[in-house]
Motif scaffolding. Structure first.
Motif, PDB file in Angstrom:
ATOM      1  N   VAL A   1       0.840  -1.197   0.000  1.00 28.38           N
ATOM      2  CA  VAL A   1       0.000   0.000   0.000  1.00 28.38           C
ATOM      3  C   VAL A   1       0.875   1.247   0.000  1.00 28.38           C
ATOM      4  O   VAL A   1       1.626   1.490   0.946  1.00 28.38           O
ATOM      5  N   SER A   2       0.763   2.046  -1.056  1.00 30.74           N
ATOM      6  CA  SER A   2       1.557   3.270  -1.145  1.00 30.74           C
ATOM      7  C   SER A   2       0.919   4.421  -0.387  1.00 30.74           C
ATOM      8  O   SER A   2       1.614   5.215   0.249  1.00 30.74           O
ATOM      9  N   HIS A   3      -0.399   4.546  -0.476  1.00 29.40           N
ATOM     10  CA  HIS A   3      -1.133   5.644   0.148  1.00 29.40           C
ATOM     11  C   HIS A   3      -2.368   5.090   0.857  1.00 29.40           C
ATOM     12  O   HIS A   3      -3.023   4.181   0.338  1.00 29.40           O
ATOM     13  N   ALA A   4      -2.685   5.673   1.999  1.00 26.12           N
ATOM     14  CA  ALA A   4      -3.912   5.341   2.729  1.00 26.12           C
ATOM     15  C   ALA A   4      -4.624   6.644   3.063  1.00 26.12           C
ATOM     16  O   ALA A   4      -4.046   7.516   3.718  1.00 26.12           O
ATOM     17  N   VAL A   5      -5.862   6.777   2.599  1.00 21.75           N
ATOM     18  CA  VAL A   5      -6.651   7.991   2.825  1.00 21.75           C
ATOM     19  C   VAL A   5      -7.889   7.602   3.621  1.00 21.75           C
ATOM     20  O   VAL A   5      -8.701   6.786   3.174  1.00 21.75           O
ATOM     21  N   LEU A   6      -8.045   8.184   4.806  1.00 22.29           N
ATOM     22  CA  LEU A   6      -9.167   7.893   5.685  1.00 22.29           C
ATOM     23  C   LEU A   6     -10.048   9.130   5.785  1.00 22.29           C
ATOM     24  O   LEU A   6      -9.584  10.199   6.191  1.00 22.29           O
ATOM     25  N   CYS A   7     -11.312   8.998   5.409  1.00 19.29           N
ATOM     26  CA  CYS A   7     -12.230  10.120   5.300  1.00 19.29           C
ATOM     27  C   CYS A   7     -13.339   9.984   6.341  1.00 19.29           C
ATOM     28  O   CYS A   7     -14.209   9.118   6.213  1.00 19.29           O
ATOM     29  N   GLY A   8     -13.302  10.800   7.367  1.00 20.45           N
ATOM     30  CA  GLY A   8     -14.329  10.738   8.396  1.00 20.45           C
ATOM     31  C   GLY A   8     -14.298   9.476   9.233  1.00 20.45           C
ATOM     32  O   GLY A   8     -15.273   9.164   9.924  1.00 20.45           O
ATOM     33  N   THR A   9     -13.199   8.737   9.212  1.00 22.22           N
ATOM     34  CA  THR A   9     -13.102   7.513  10.018  1.00 22.22           C
ATOM     35  C   THR A   9     -13.016   7.874  11.502  1.00 22.22           C
ATOM     36  O   THR A   9     -12.160   8.681  11.891  1.00 22.22           O
ATOM     37  N   PRO A  10     -13.864   7.314  12.357  1.00 22.01           N
ATOM     38  CA  PRO A  10     -13.819   7.643  13.793  1.00 22.01           C
ATOM     39  C   PRO A  10     -12.669   6.920  14.499  1.00 22.01           C
ATOM     40  O   PRO A  10     -12.865   5.954  15.237  1.00 22.01           O
ATOM     41  N   ASN A  11     -11.464   7.403  14.253  1.00 26.02           N
ATOM     42  CA  ASN A  11     -10.274   6.700  14.728  1.00 26.02           C
ATOM     43  C   ASN A  11     -10.147   6.677  16.244  1.00 26.02           C
ATOM     44  O   ASN A  11      -9.435   5.823  16.785  1.00 26.02           O
ATOM     45  N   ARG A  12     -10.804   7.579  16.932  1.00 27.36           N
ATOM     46  CA  ARG A  12     -10.809   7.552  18.398  1.00 27.36           C
ATOM     47  C   ARG A  12     -12.171   7.101  18.929  1.00 27.36           C
ATOM     48  O   ARG A  12     -12.471   7.262  20.105  1.00 27.36           O
ATOM     49  N   GLY A  13     -12.981   6.536  18.043  1.00 29.51           N
ATOM     50  CA  GLY A  13     -14.278   6.012  18.438  1.00 29.51           C
ATOM     51  C   GLY A  13     -15.383   7.039  18.349  1.00 29.51           C
ATOM     52  O   GLY A  13     -15.141   8.247  18.237  1.00 29.51           O
ATOM     53  N   THR A  14     -16.614   6.554  18.403  1.00 26.52           N
ATOM     54  CA  THR A  14     -17.772   7.446  18.473  1.00 26.52           C
ATOM     55  C   THR A  14     -18.244   7.647  19.907  1.00 26.52           C
ATOM     56  O   THR A  14     -18.958   8.600  20.201  1.00 26.52           O
ATOM     57  N   SER A  15     -17.848   6.735  20.796  1.00 24.42           N
ATOM     58  CA  SER A  15     -18.126   6.877  22.229  1.00 24.42           C
ATOM     59  C   SER A  15     -17.198   5.935  22.980  1.00 24.42           C
ATOM     60  O   SER A  15     -16.531   5.079  22.382  1.00 24.42           O
ATOM     61  N   ASP A  16     -17.163   6.084  24.316  1.00 26.36           N
ATOM     62  CA  ASP A  16     -16.359   5.179  25.149  1.00 26.36           C
ATOM     63  C   ASP A  16     -17.202   4.572  26.262  1.00 26.36           C
ATOM     64  O   ASP A  16     -16.719   4.290  27.354  1.00 26.36           O
ATOM     65  N   TRP A  17     -18.472   4.319  25.974  1.00 27.80           N
ATOM     66  CA  TRP A  17     -19.417   3.893  27.000  1.00 27.80           C
ATOM     67  C   TRP A  17     -19.163   2.447  27.426  1.00 27.80           C
ATOM     68  O   TRP A  17     -18.963   1.553  26.587  1.00 27.80           O
ATOM     69  N   PRO A  18     -19.203   2.170  28.718  1.00 23.64           N
ATOM     70  CA  PRO A  18     -18.878   0.825  29.208  1.00 23.64           C
ATOM     71  C   PRO A  18     -19.876  -0.247  28.771  1.00 23.64           C
ATOM     72  O   PRO A  18     -19.494  -1.403  28.594  1.00 23.64           O
ATOM     73  N   GLU A  19     -21.142   0.106  28.582  1.00 25.52           N
ATOM     74  CA  GLU A  19     -22.133  -0.908  28.215  1.00 25.52           C
ATOM     75  C   GLU A  19     -21.952  -1.398  26.770  1.00 25.52           C
ATOM     76  O   GLU A  19     -22.530  -2.419  26.384  1.00 25.52           O
ATOM     77  N   SER A  20     -21.172  -0.667  25.973  1.00 21.84           N
ATOM     78  CA  SER A  20     -20.907  -1.094  24.594  1.00 21.84           C
ATOM     79  C   SER A  20     -19.407  -1.253  24.368  1.00 21.84           C
ATOM     80  O   SER A  20     -18.893  -0.975  23.295  1.00 21.84           O
ATOM     81  N   ARG A  21     -18.711  -1.734  25.397  1.00 22.21           N
ATOM     82  CA  ARG A  21     -17.248  -1.779  25.385  1.00 22.21           C
ATOM     83  C   ARG A  21     -16.695  -2.587  24.218  1.00 22.21           C
ATOM     84  O   ARG A  21     -15.634  -2.264  23.678  1.00 22.21           O
ATOM     85  N   ASN A  22     -17.391  -3.620  23.797  1.00 17.13           N
ATOM     86  CA  ASN A  22     -16.865  -4.468  22.722  1.00 17.13           C
ATOM     87  C   ASN A  22     -17.310  -4.046  21.325  1.00 17.13           C
ATOM     88  O   ASN A  22     -17.027  -4.750  20.354  1.00 17.13           O
ATOM     89  N   ARG A  23     -17.974  -2.921  21.213  1.00 14.67           N
ATOM     90  CA  ARG A  23     -18.330  -2.418  19.883  1.00 14.67           C
ATOM     91  C   ARG A  23     -17.072  -1.967  19.144  1.00 14.67           C
ATOM     92  O   ARG A  23     -16.122  -1.455  19.732  1.00 14.67           O
ATOM     93  N   GLU A  24     -17.109  -2.151  17.836  1.00 20.14           N
ATOM     94  CA  GLU A  24     -15.985  -1.732  16.992  1.00 20.14           C
ATOM     95  C   GLU A  24     -15.673  -0.249  17.147  1.00 20.14           C
ATOM     96  O   GLU A  24     -14.510   0.165  17.059  1.00 20.14           O
ATOM     97  N   PHE A  25     -16.698   0.578  17.382  1.00 22.60           N
ATOM     98  CA  PHE A  25     -16.512   2.027  17.412  1.00 22.60           C
ATOM     99  C   PHE A  25     -16.330   2.575  18.823  1.00 22.60           C
ATOM    100  O   PHE A  25     -16.381   3.793  19.022  1.00 22.60           O
TER     101      PHE A  25
END
Length: 443
Positions: A132-156
């Motif tokens: 991979v020469s270039h990687a472009v991430l557009c609006g990717t929630p790289n720090r998550g959409t939330s950090d709530w404990p009840e959804s700890r295993n969610r991808e986001f």
């Protein structure tokens, strides 16, 4: 703003010595990955823009993730939903396919929203950087959409196992691959300090508007673009092109073809949205009058899908608005109204739209739908049947669709949708017959 080393080298490569003109190296093939619940058709206008700037269509690959929705718990199997492992495995296969098809040693990856997660995982944690020469991430929630404990295993979840692993190093990138992130200054619904996208809109999320940025990447902020526009807007295209190709695009607008050829697949929307093909769907294509939405003549094309879900091809003119009717088993018959297609596309994927319970008693239902962005008030002019939809509220852009219900006595008249400079005309069909109309915006 940090400038990509490869972009600098590519820009300089045309002149090797005074007075000597050298050919610029060909850019890498580009693979485009959609977001959560979406499909490859969202990249349609982006593909057209790259083609309009001389990038051959066979070096551009927009893919469908079969099950585009994430799991409620990334570690627990869920029907018609995918895990982070599955997403990265599929991306690995897509990269191998594009490299084999083109003979290129390396490719560029562009992802919107969830589509950026397998890119990061593949490049940084699966050893994919040499490919991979270039990687472009557009609006990717790289720090998550939330950090709530009840959804700890969610991808986001910003504190969940997946993002904790991706974000656990001293940098988020690797030197072999150039990384670019594109984010909104304030208007990305999924990068907010409070959960405006949820039933508890005032609850703190543990993230903020800069959540899509990566340490060590070129991080670009594009004003008031919304969550999807960071990938599909013309401003986002310009930055993707400059970063990957190493020069300014010659055309921002799409250069039309005389006789576009359209094709794609019918995909499932009931009982769960997937990108798996639907067989035995009947697809009809009609030319329509741009002022009234009425059909002009007989069907241009009619086909029943096979196991692969493919419904085309059909050749049209680049100034013909169309009505595409999809009658798929187990789905609402959907009348999709589209403005003229300026260029050919093999990702005209058709996903039937269901009638909601509250809509079934209406005479007819027309949905104004914007796949490549949201409606922002007061940023945008949005009118449906002569009025701004009451469901659209000022502030951060959160809605990509608006609906009007018509009494049975008004069926058959034109229903006009307006989004800024784009105007589209649809007609309502009887909801009692299990039919719905979708006025699908292009831009």
């Amino acid at each position: 703003m940090k400038i990509s080393r490869r972009a600098l080298f590519a820009s300089a490569a045309v002149l090797a010595a005074p007075g000597v003109l050298r050919a610029q190296p060909a850019p890498p093939p580009i693979l485009f990955i959609h977001g959560n619940g979406d499909h490859a058709a969202l990249w349609q206008t982006t593909l057209w823009r790259f083609e309009s700037n001389g990038i051959p269509r066979d070096r551009l690959m927009a893919v469908n993730m079969p099950d585009p929705l994430s799991r409620d718990d990334d570690l627990v199997p869920q029907p018609n939903r995918s895990s982070t492992v599955e997403q990265t495995d599929r991306l690995t296969d897509f990269v191998a396919d594009l490299r084999a098809r083109t003979g290129a040693p390396r490719v560029a990856l562009v992802g919107n929203s969830r589509g950026g997660n397998p890119i990061r995982d593949f490049v940084v944690h699966r050893g994919g950087a040499p490919q991979v020469s270039h990687a472009v991430l557009c609006g990717t929630p790289n720090r998550g959409t939330s950090d709530w404990p009840e959804s700890r295993n969610r991808e986001f979840n910003g504190k969940g196992p997946f993002l904790t692993r991706l974000n656990g190093g001293t940098t988020d990138v690797v030197p072999e691959t150039d990384f670019l992130t594109i984010r909104s200054a304030w208007n990305d619904v999924y990068a907010q300090p409070r959960a405006i996208w949820s039933p508890t809109p005032d609850r703190p999320t543990g993230t903020d508007v800069d959540g899509p940025e990566l340490r060590g990447a070129t991080n670009l902020v594009l004003g008031e673009l919304d969550h999807r526009e960071t990938a599909y807007h013309w401003r986002a295209f310009r930055e993707q092109f400059r970063f990957i190709v190493g020069r300014e695009p010659g055309h921002i607008a799409v250069v039309p073809e005389a006789r576009p050829v359209l094709d794609g697949i019918v995909t499932q929307s009931a009982p769960v949205v997937t990108n798996r093909p639907v067989p035995d769907a009947v697809v009809e294509v009609f030319r329509t009058d741009p002022e009234t939405g009425a059909r002009i003549g007989e069907a241009l094309h009619r086909r029943t899908t096979g196991a692969d879900g493919r419904w085309g091809p059909v050749t049209v003119a680049s100034d013909w608005p169309l009505e595409i009717v999809v009658a798929a088993p187990g789905h609402t018959t959907t009348h999709i109204y589209r403005n003229a297609f300026p260029r050919s596309s093999d990702v005209v994927h058709l996903r039937p739209r269901a009638l909601a319970a509250a809509e079934r008693s209406a005479g007819g239902v027309v949905v104004l739908q914007r796949p490549r962005g949201y409606f922002g008030i007061p940023r945008d002019i949005v009118l449906l049947d002569g009025r701004q939809p009451a469901t659209l509220r000022p502030g951060v852009a959160v809605a990509a669709a608006a609906t009007v219900q018509l009494p049975a006595a008004e069926l058959g008249r034109p229903v006009v949708g307006v989004f800024n400079t784009e105007r589209i005309v649809a007609r309502a069909w009887p909801a009692a017959e299990g039919r719905i109309s979708v006025a699908e915006l292009t831009w």
